[in-house]
Design an enzyme around this catalytic site. Structure first.
Site, PDB file in Angstrom:
ATOM      1  CB  ALA A  76      -0.919   0.000   1.223  1.00 16.40           C
ATOM      2  CG  ASP A  77       2.617   5.145  -1.482  1.00 14.35           C
ATOM      3  OD1 ASP A  77       3.607   5.055  -0.731  1.00 14.35           O
ATOM      4  OD2 ASP A  77       2.294   6.199  -2.057  1.00 14.35           O
TER       5      ASP A  77
END
Length: 193
Positions: A76-77
């Site tokens: 994720a970011d």
């Protein structure tokens, strides 16, 4: 719940305490695996929600060569998007103070890109939340930065911390997305596997 995931060893590719907390809240078994120095750059022609989804896929691709069959990798970011610009993690105390000044009294968006990867397939998605900050005093900003050290957070704030209590006027979208992982949307995607 999520018995369909029993066939996978779930790997969370993140050192974020917030992402670990949210994953644990789902009640699924997972392990944390991280690689040093994963490139988080992105093409200049990307904007808004495209950026964290691109980076989450790039993070996943960095693991591909070491993945084993039966593993499900979650990367994720998260970015804060204000006035057409990315606010990533601040550089030092003054960088954090500047970011919070820029957010004070304004609305911004938080985008989190999530990528699910196995040795056979990859799927990514993005969640968006709108956040409106009340006007923050210089004293409030400096107190928060000095006490909470938000240098590891996009936009220099944690919505679940003191600054969120006193400064967030309204939210539209997932609260947990703002924390760094749109857990409800992730749960929905995991149910489909």
């Amino acid at each position: 719940m999520l018995g369909n995931l029993d066939k996978y060893q779930i790997i969370l590719a993140s050192n974020s305490p917030r992402r670990k907390e949210l994953m644990s809240g789902l009640g699924v078994d997972y392990v944390v695996r991280t690689l040093p120095d994963v490139d988080e750059s992105y093409p200049a022609d990307l904007a808004g929600a495209e950026i964290p989804e691109y980076i989450s896929r790039e993070k996943a691709d960095a693991y591909r060569s070491i993945m084993q069959p039966g593993e499900l990798l979650i990367t994720a970011d998260t970015i804060v998007w204000l006035d057409g610009k990315v606010l990533g993690k601040p550089e030092g105390r003054e960088g954090a103070v500047e970011m919070l000044r820029s957010l004070s009294g304004k609305s911004h968006q938080v985008f989190t890109g999530v990528c699910l990867t196995t040795t056979e397939w990859q799927k990514s998605f993005t969640a968006a939340s709108d956040v409106e900050f009340d006007v923050l005093s210089e004293e409030e900003i400096r107190y928060y930065v000095d006490k909470y050290q938000p240098m590891d957070k996009a936009g220099a704030y944690g919505v679940q911390e003191w600054i969120g209590y006193i400064g967030v006027k309204s939210i539209s979208g997932s609260f947990y997305n703002i924390m760094g992982l749109p857990i409800q949307k992730l749960y929905g995607e995991l149910k489909k596997l």
